[in-house]
Motif scaffolding. Structure first.
Motif, mmCIF file in Angstrom:
data_model
loop_
_atom_site.group_PDB
_atom_site.id
_atom_site.type_symbol
_atom_site.label_atom_id
_atom_site.label_comp_id
_atom_site.label_asym_id
_atom_site.label_seq_id
_atom_site.Cartn_x
_atom_site.Cartn_y
_atom_site.Cartn_z
ATOM 1 N N GLU A 203 43.735 -0.886 0.838
ATOM 2 C CA GLU A 203 44.209 -1.903 1.808
ATOM 3 C C GLU A 203 42.084 -2.163 1.555
ATOM 4 N N LYS A 206 40.144 -6.716 -1.251
ATOM 5 C CA LYS A 206 40.775 -7.955 -1.030
ATOM 6 C C LYS A 206 41.143 -8.173 -2.994
ATOM 7 N N GLU A 246 41.242 -6.277 13.870
ATOM 8 C CA GLU A 246 42.017 -6.484 13.245
ATOM 9 C C GLU A 246 43.095 -7.763 12.692
ATOM 10 N N PRO A 247 43.369 -8.487 11.974
ATOM 11 C CA PRO A 247 43.441 -9.513 11.863
ATOM 12 C C PRO A 247 44.244 -10.419 13.023
ATOM 13 N N GLU A 248 45.389 -9.647 13.340
ATOM 14 C CA GLU A 248 46.431 -9.522 14.696
ATOM 15 C C GLU A 248 45.732 -10.039 15.614
ATOM 16 N N HIS A 251 43.036 -12.861 15.459
ATOM 17 C CA HIS A 251 44.077 -14.321 15.641
ATOM 18 C C HIS A 251 44.088 -14.653 17.031
ATOM 19 N N ASN A 348 40.757 -11.047 4.248
ATOM 20 C CA ASN A 348 42.537 -10.869 5.406
ATOM 21 C C ASN A 348 43.175 -10.953 6.307
ATOM 22 N N TYR A 349 42.039 -12.221 6.923
ATOM 23 C CA TYR A 349 42.618 -12.932 8.380
ATOM 24 C C TYR A 349 43.916 -13.988 7.430
ATOM 25 N N GLU A 351 45.938 -13.537 4.879
ATOM 26 C CA GLU A 351 47.141 -13.222 3.867
ATOM 27 C C GLU A 351 47.528 -12.938 5.117
ATOM 28 N N ARG A 352 47.253 -12.887 6.922
ATOM 29 C CA ARG A 352 48.376 -12.450 7.338
ATOM 30 C C ARG A 352 48.776 -14.599 7.742
ATOM 31 N N PHE A 353 47.499 -14.755 8.108
ATOM 32 C CA PHE A 353 48.157 -16.175 8.625
ATOM 33 C C PHE A 353 47.333 -17.631 7.712
ATOM 34 N N SER A 373 44.384 -21.531 0.843
ATOM 35 C CA SER A 373 45.695 -21.005 1.605
ATOM 36 C C SER A 373 46.492 -22.310 2.205
#
Length: 468
Positions: A203, A206, A246-248, A251, A348-349, A351-353, A373
């Motif tokens: 991970e 990227k 972390e991205p979460e 966010h 990374n962000y 990829e999640r959002f 994206s």
């Protein structure tokens, strides 16, 4: 601060045109530093608070622009002499360093790197060179005792796997972006993870769509820093970096910030990238300094300490590496309440959002220039003002800035030159550093409210790809 000269360049340009590219860069750097030092010498350190900060030739100056114009117009000859002396000292120092490095390399015992090269017999040469591919972005801060040995390994590894891109090595770690086929990049990740120095996980890499065609060649170099901030890594260490989110988590922090709206005065969402990156993509309600390159970031912080005083700062960049050193520098000033950074950066962000709070394109340092994206276009063509976010190289060979020029303007008017100086025939075009369209000076915002939720950009945002 490295203020670029916009005048006082004619003789300098004539001299620089006779130099090779590396010598021109060195001469240009010496000229900027000499100009900056000359202006700094005119600061009136004994003046009382509220008095004009600069005095020269019996005149007083309150603004940077005023004293700069005076210095460029009146003291051109003195600055050229200072530049020449600094240039000669730099050449002498570089020669001594190069000889020391050659001597060290001759005396060093050869290192067996074969154990670090993965077995690829189960993969054909065609698979390594043809087929679907991707681009990897990665970094790792860790002590590297012999970066030259690691460089030899990286060069051999990338040649074996037919990878292209750029890898920076230093005693503080490794930073790279490489492109290749899926098979080649998978082997590269395996090799990096198996190396005893880096202790990387999957991970930590990227990925984005691409391949070896995204770069012209493969370059591996040993440098003082793995990300050029212009600060000694022993003084401002990555070990002083802010807390990773972390991205979460990031966010949720941005969500809470946006929910407060204009009433939020205790948190700053800080983009520590360069203005040409922020121009085409950003987090909602961010503060994006108008800096042309990351080495201007410390100056920005120094001139805006009150902006960050007693604030919680949420920082982000492309892949996370600039935040490591940037947050460390900000924390070293001991003015912020808290300093956090987005782990893995925007990559990374997204990829999640992919439809989160980051809107527009993500600038990347290869032939693609940007990836996306979402479909938002937040910038415009510098000629017609229509929505546009794809950079093109300035058509003037000597300049080669990046310019936002839409297809209609390029087709109808041939508008790909970045500024009037580049379009004027019969005149020597400006160098990158002095090109008026870049407005490359690190213009420092001093009013927090006037920049809240805004981007502070030069009118025409352009940058050389090589300066990234």
């Amino acid at each position: 601060m490295d203020w670029e000269l916009e005048t006082s360049t004619c003789n300098g340009l004539k001299q620089e045109k006779q130099l090779c590219a590396s010598q021109r860069r060195c001469y240009s750097l010496c000229r900027r530093k000499s100009f900056s030092a000359f202006v700094a010498s005119k600061r009136d350190g004994s003046a009382e608070e509220g008095s004009p900060p600069w005095r020269c030739c019996g005149q007083t100056f309150n603004e940077h622009s005023a004293v700069h114009k005076h210095a460029a117009g009146t003291h051109d000859a003195e600055i050229r002499q200072l530049t020449q002396a600094a240039y000669e000292r730099s050449l002498s120092q570089l020669g001594e360093e190069a000889e020391t490095q050659r001597r060290t390399e001759r005396e060093a015992e050869p290192v067996d790197i074969s154990a670090w090269i993965p077995e690829s017999g189960h993969i054909s040469e065609e698979q390594l060179q043809k087929g679907p591919g991707k681009v990897l972005l990665f970094y790792r801060y860790c002590p590297v005792e012999d970066p030259h040995a690691v460089r030899a390994w990286q060069e051999a590894l990338c040649e074996k796997l037919h990878l292209t891109g750029k890898v920076r090595l230093a005693t503080e770690g490794i930073n790279g972006t490489v492109g290749g086929t899926d098979a080649a990049t998978d082997l590269y990740i395996d090799a990096m993870r198996s190396h005893p120095l880096f202790k990387m996980e999957k991970e930590d890499f990227k990925t984005s769509d691409g391949g070896p065609e995204c770069f012209k060649d493969m370059r591996v170099g040993v440098h003082k820093e793995i990300v050029p901030m212009g600060m000694d890594p022993d003084v401002i260490s990555y070990q002083l970096a802010g807390d990773h989110l972390e991205p979460e988590e990031f966010h949720e922090e941005v969500k809470a910030l946006l929910a407060k709206g204009d009433s939020c005065n205790d948190t700053i969402l800080l983009d520590c990238r360069n203005f040409y990156e922020s121009k085409i993509g950003q987090f909602t309600q961010c503060l994006a300094p108008s800096i042309r390159k990351f080495s201007y970031f410390p100056d920005y912080v120094d001139q805006n300490l009150d902006l960050f005083r007693d604030k919680k700062v949420l920082m982000y960049c492309t892949g996370g590496i600039r935040c490591e050193r940037g947050s460390a520098y900000l924390r070293s000033k001991d003015v912020c309440k808290e300093v956090y950074q987005l782990k893995g950066g925007i990559h990374n962000y997204l990829e999640r959002f992919p439809e989160g709070f980051y809107r527009g394109k993500l600038f990347v340092f290869d032939e693609r220039y940007a990836i996306s994206s979402n479909k938002d276009v937040i910038s415009d063509c510098r000629y017609c003002g229509g929505p546009w976010d794809q950079y093109e190289l300035c058509s003037t060979e000597f300049c080669r800035q990046l310019v936002l020029s839409c297809p209609a303007c390029r087709r109808d008017d041939g508008r790909t030159a970045c500024c009037p100086a580049c379009q004027t025939k019969g005149r020597a075009p400006h160098h990158r550093e002095e090109c008026e369209c870049t407005d490359g000076r690190p213009r420092i915002p001093r009013d927090a409210e006037s920049h809240k939720g805004n981007l502070v950009f030069a009118k025409d945002v352009l940058i050389s790809h090589s300066e990234a």
